[in-house]
Structure formats: structure tokens, C-alpha cells
Design an enzyme around this catalytic site. Structure first.
Site, PDB file in Angstrom:
ATOM      1  N   GLY A 138       4.456   0.497  -9.164  1.00 56.37           N
ATOM      2  CA  GLY A 138       5.455   1.171  -8.318  1.00 56.37           C
ATOM      3  C   GLY A 138       5.942   2.453  -8.955  1.00 56.37           C
ATOM      4  O   GLY A 138       5.470   2.865 -10.018  1.00 56.37           O
ATOM      5  N   THR A 139       6.901   3.072  -8.312  1.00 56.80           N
ATOM      6  CA  THR A 139       7.456   4.313  -8.844  1.00 56.80           C
ATOM      7  C   THR A 139       8.145   4.066 -10.186  1.00 56.80           C
ATOM      8  O   THR A 139       7.847   4.724 -11.175  1.00 56.80           O
ATOM      9  CB  THR A 139       8.496   4.885  -7.853  1.00 56.80           C
ATOM     10  OG1 THR A 139       7.907   4.939  -6.566  1.00 56.80           O
ATOM     11  CG2 THR A 139       8.943   6.267  -8.269  1.00 56.80           C
ATOM     12  N   GLY A 140       9.042   3.111 -10.188  1.00 56.63           N
ATOM     13  CA  GLY A 140       9.787   2.850 -11.411  1.00 56.63           C
ATOM     14  C   GLY A 140       9.240   1.671 -12.188  1.00 56.63           C
ATOM     15  O   GLY A 140       9.000   1.749 -13.376  1.00 56.63           O
ATOM     16  N   GLU A 177      10.673  -9.050  -3.486  1.00 50.84           N
ATOM     17  CA  GLU A 177      10.305  -9.811  -2.277  1.00 50.84           C
ATOM     18  C   GLU A 177       9.436 -11.017  -2.637  1.00 50.84           C
ATOM     19  O   GLU A 177       9.626 -12.113  -2.097  1.00 50.84           O
ATOM     20  CB  GLU A 177       9.585  -8.903  -1.286  1.00 50.84           C
ATOM     21  CG  GLU A 177      10.523  -7.882  -0.658  1.00 50.84           C
ATOM     22  CD  GLU A 177       9.859  -7.034   0.420  1.00 50.84           C
ATOM     23  OE1 GLU A 177       8.690  -7.289   0.763  1.00 50.84           O
ATOM     24  OE2 GLU A 177      10.525  -6.116   0.925  1.00 50.84           O
ATOM     25  N   ASP A 212       9.332  -2.623  -8.151  1.00 47.24           N
ATOM     26  CA  ASP A 212      10.382  -3.635  -8.252  1.00 47.24           C
ATOM     27  C   ASP A 212      10.752  -4.217  -6.891  1.00 47.24           C
ATOM     28  O   ASP A 212      11.108  -5.391  -6.789  1.00 47.24           O
ATOM     29  CB  ASP A 212      11.624  -3.013  -8.901  1.00 47.24           C
ATOM     30  CG  ASP A 212      11.344  -2.631 -10.349  1.00 47.24           C
ATOM     31  OD1 ASP A 212      10.762  -3.440 -11.075  1.00 47.24           O
ATOM     32  OD2 ASP A 212      11.701  -1.500 -10.730  1.00 47.24           O
ATOM     33  N   THR A 237       0.632  -5.798   2.426  1.00 46.82           N
ATOM     34  CA  THR A 237       1.875  -5.907   3.192  1.00 46.82           C
ATOM     35  C   THR A 237       1.893  -4.851   4.302  1.00 46.82           C
ATOM     36  O   THR A 237       1.378  -3.749   4.129  1.00 46.82           O
ATOM     37  CB  THR A 237       3.113  -5.709   2.295  1.00 46.82           C
ATOM     38  OG1 THR A 237       3.044  -4.427   1.691  1.00 46.82           O
ATOM     39  CG2 THR A 237       3.190  -6.757   1.221  1.00 46.82           C
ATOM     40  N   PRO A 295       0.820  -1.229   0.000  1.00 46.64           N
ATOM     41  CA  PRO A 295       0.000   0.000   0.000  1.00 46.64           C
ATOM     42  C   PRO A 295       0.845   1.266   0.000  1.00 46.64           C
ATOM     43  O   PRO A 295       0.363   2.336  -0.328  1.00 46.64           O
ATOM     44  CB  PRO A 295      -0.794  -0.121   1.311  1.00 46.64           C
ATOM     45  CG  PRO A 295       0.054  -0.956   2.200  1.00 46.64           C
ATOM     46  CD  PRO A 295       0.809  -1.910   1.308  1.00 46.64           C
TER      47      PRO A 295
HETATM   48  N1  ATP Z   1       3.385  -1.486   4.402  1.00 44.88           N
HETATM   49  C1  ATP Z   1       4.611  -1.091   4.072  1.00 44.88           C
HETATM   50  N2  ATP Z   1       5.150   0.009   4.634  1.00 44.88           N
HETATM   51  C2  ATP Z   1       6.363   0.450   4.290  1.00 44.88           C
HETATM   52  N3  ATP Z   1       7.151  -0.169   3.373  1.00 44.88           N
HETATM   53  C3  ATP Z   1       6.675  -1.280   2.780  1.00 44.88           C
HETATM   54  C4  ATP Z   1       5.391  -1.791   3.096  1.00 44.88           C
HETATM   55  N4  ATP Z   1       5.188  -2.897   2.341  1.00 44.88           N
HETATM   56  C5  ATP Z   1       6.308  -3.068   1.610  1.00 44.88           C
HETATM   57  N5  ATP Z   1       7.202  -2.104   1.874  1.00 44.88           N
HETATM   58  C6  ATP Z   1       8.535  -1.899   1.280  1.00 44.88           C
HETATM   59  O1  ATP Z   1       8.464  -0.923   0.250  1.00 44.88           O
HETATM   60  C7  ATP Z   1       9.515  -1.206  -0.672  1.00 44.88           C
HETATM   61  C8  ATP Z   1       9.328  -0.489  -1.986  1.00 44.88           C
HETATM   62  O2  ATP Z   1       8.094  -0.803  -2.534  1.00 44.88           O
HETATM   63  P1  ATP Z   1       7.779  -0.941  -4.116  1.00 44.88           P
HETATM   64  O3  ATP Z   1       8.931  -1.503  -4.859  1.00 44.88           O
HETATM   65  O4  ATP Z   1       6.484  -1.666  -4.226  1.00 44.88           O
HETATM   66  O5  ATP Z   1       7.493   0.552  -4.575  1.00 44.88           O
HETATM   67  P2  ATP Z   1       8.399   1.661  -5.243  1.00 44.88           P
HETATM   68  O6  ATP Z   1       9.686   1.759  -4.496  1.00 44.88           O
HETATM   69  O7  ATP Z   1       7.552   2.872  -5.348  1.00 44.88           O
HETATM   70  O8  ATP Z   1       8.621   1.121  -6.728  1.00 44.88           O
HETATM   71  P3  ATP Z   1      10.000   0.833  -7.557  1.00 44.88           P
HETATM   72  O9  ATP Z   1      10.837  -0.067  -6.680  1.00 44.88           O
HETATM   73  O10 ATP Z   1       9.540   0.131  -8.801  1.00 44.88           O
HETATM   74  O11 ATP Z   1      10.601   2.161  -7.829  1.00 44.88           O
HETATM   75  C9  ATP Z   1       9.506  -2.709  -0.759  1.00 44.88           C
HETATM   76  O12 ATP Z   1      10.778  -3.204  -1.103  1.00 44.88           O
HETATM   77  C10 ATP Z   1       9.085  -3.152   0.639  1.00 44.88           C
HETATM   78  O13 ATP Z   1      10.191  -3.598   1.402  1.00 44.88           O
END
Ligand code: ATP
Length: 252
Positions: free
Chosen positions: A146-148, A115, A110, A83, A50
Site C-alpha cells: 500500500g501507500t503507507g 478489512e 493498511d 477486491t 487493485p
Molecule cells: N476495487 C477497489 N476500488 C476502490 N477502493 C477499494 C477497492 N478495493 C478496496 N478498496 C478500498 O481501498 C482502501 C485503501 O486501500 P489500501 O489500504 O490497500 O491502500 P493504500 O490506502 O494505498 O495504503 P495505506 O492504507 O497503507 O496507506 C481500502 O480500505 C478499501 O476499502
């Protein structure tokens, strides 16, 4: 639907499965089979971060879920698993596979995908379902929000993310650009000795970045290892040298 909200210990998932009757055709008799066969509906676990993309993954997922239910909810059980923090997706995935679900789908970026992929393994071996062992396989899916989401981008799977998350993706990419610029502000190029594939040690002067990738994209769409192919079993090595700020050049 199953909703996990606790990190450790994980509650034992109780995936609800429903049975669906199908009538089969028997070619030996050219008749529809009187004995209706039973087909189990698939269990699909969506592991949702989330907090991905600065919280926007959760918001977009809320909009996507009713759409998924309307499109595929008749054919499978959609299980939502939120999560609660880093590494939780690993535990959820392992538990789901042990329970014998049909697919685990990473919803996020990513990091979440990483994970979930790790959840498919335990001590270097694939995780197996409790009851059916190796006979049962679990598929891995991804909804790149996600962001990327560079992994999905590599396979051109980002169209969906582009549709659902188009409004914020460009901000996500900019975050990476700003981050890279900020990192470079205090950066000093280094001379490096590099050896690739058992070759000779070679000296590279003024190395700005050493990039090793099995996929093209990084940091929200930067084509950092442009000819990398995740199916080739090779890593592409790109050495960036001699980065300088224009202003610092003029000062020299
Ligand atoms: N409920 C949560 N609160 C905080 N962090 C979380 C939670 N659930 C997962 N995470 C962590 O957030 C990290 C980053 O998430 P995710 O990769 O989905 O998004 P992003 O960083 O925006 O996208 P990208 O990695 O593609 O740039 C995950 O590696 C995970 O460890």
C-alpha cells in the site's frame, strides 16, 4: 485458482484442493510406511486491492504472482481474490475462512489489512470453518504493497514492499506529507481537556494533534507514537502542542 469479481452476493468459493502423496517413516518398525499418507495441499487466498497505492498495488501484484507460483505453487493452491470496492475484502475473508482455507493474505495497504482482519470476526466472535469448526485455524498474512503500509513497517516487514514497490513508496510517503501540510494550512490549535486511564482531567493548551497508537508508524512512515508496542496491549498517547507556521509567528 478462484477469482472473485462480484461484491454482493458473493459467489460461493470453490477452492480447488489437490492431494499430494507423501511417504511416512514409521519409527516402530523402522521402515518406510507402505501405506502412503495423504497430505492436503494448503489453500492460500491472496486478497488483492487493485486500487491500493493509487493502482500500483494491482500492477505490482501482477508481477509478484508468477514469482509466488514458481516459489510456492508446488506446495499450496494460490487463490487470487481481487477486491471490487471498500469492504469487499471483509466478505472475501469471511467466506474463505468458512470454506476452511489455510491462510488469507492481505495484499495492499493498511486499509486492506484492516478489512481482512475484520473478516476474521463476525459479531465479535472468530469466524469458523463450516465443516471443521474451531479445529481448523486460518493464518493471516500480509504483503505490504500500500501507500503507507505502516503496520508492516512497525514489524520491519516492509523490506519486501521496499523491494517490489520501492519505486513508488517514496511518492506514497510524500502524499501523506503533502496531505498533512494541507490539513495544517487551515488548522487552529485547540485547548483540550484530556483524561487518560481513569486519571484526572487535565487541560492541555494549544493542542495541534492528539495521537493514539498501538504501533509506531502512521501516514507512510511518520514515527508518531515512537515507543508504542503492538504486543504490549497498551496504547501510546502523544499530544502535539503549539504548532505554528514560521511565517505566522513572524506576523504576531
Ligand atoms: N476495487 C477497489 N476500488 C476502490 N477502493 C477499494 C477497492 N478495493 C478496496 N478498496 C478500498 O481501498 C482502501 C485503501 O486501500 P489500501 O489500504 O490497500 O491502500 P493504500 O490506502 O494505498 O495504503 P495505506 O492504507 O497503507 O496507506 C481500502 O480500505 C478499501 O476499502
Amino acid at each position: 485458482m478462484v477469482l472473485y469479481g462480484i461484491v454482493v452476493p458473493l459467489p460461493k468459493p470453490s477452492f480447488t484442493r489437490s492431494e499430494q502423496t507423501i511417504i511416512s517413516f514409521d519409527p516402530s518398525t523402522n521402515r518406510m510406511s507402505d501405506a502412503a499418507s495423504r497430505r492436503r495441499r494448503g489453500d492460500y487466498v491472496f486478497v488483492v486491492n487493485p486500487k491500493g497505492a493509487n493502482g500500483r498495488t494491482g500492477k505490482e501484484w501482477k508481477k509478484l504472482l508468477p514469482y509466488l507460483r514458481s516459489r510456492v505453487g508446488g506446495d499450496c493452491n494460490i487463490c487470487e481474490s481481487i477486491t471490487s470496492g471498500p469492504s469487499h475484502a471483509i466478505d472475501i475473508t469471511r467466506e474463505a475462512i468458512r470454506e476452511g482455507v489455510d491462510a488469507v493474505i492481505a495484499v495492499g495497504g493498511d486499509g486492506t489489512l484492516h478489512e481482512v482482519v475484520n473478516g476474521f470476526f463476525w459479531e465479535g466472535k472468530p469466524v469458523l470453518a463450516h465443516d471443521q469448526g474451531a479445529k481448523r485455524s486460518t493464518a493471516l498474512g500480509i504483503i505490504p504493497l500500500g501507500t503507507g503500509s505502516d503496520f508492516a513497517r512497525t514489524f520491519c516487514w516492509s523490506a519486501m514492499a521496499g523491494y517490489y514497490a520501492g519505486r513508488y513508496k517514496r511518492f506514497g510517503n510524500l502524499c501523506y506529507v503533502f496531505g498533512a501540510l494541507r490539513a495544517f494550512m487551515g488548522h487552529r490549535n485547540q485547548d483540550l481537556k484530556i483524561k487518560v486511564d481513569g486519571g484526572e482531567w487535565e487541560v492541555y493548551s494549544d493542542v495541534t494533534a492528539l495521537c493514539i497508537g498501538n504501533a509506531k508508524y502512521f501516514g507512510g512512515g511518520m514515527k508518531i507514537t515512537p515507543t508504542a508496542d503492538p504486543c504490549s496491549r497498551n496504547l501510546e498517547v502523544v499530544i502535539l502542542q503549539n504548532f505554528k507556521w514560521l511565517c505566522s509567528e513572524s506576523n504576531e
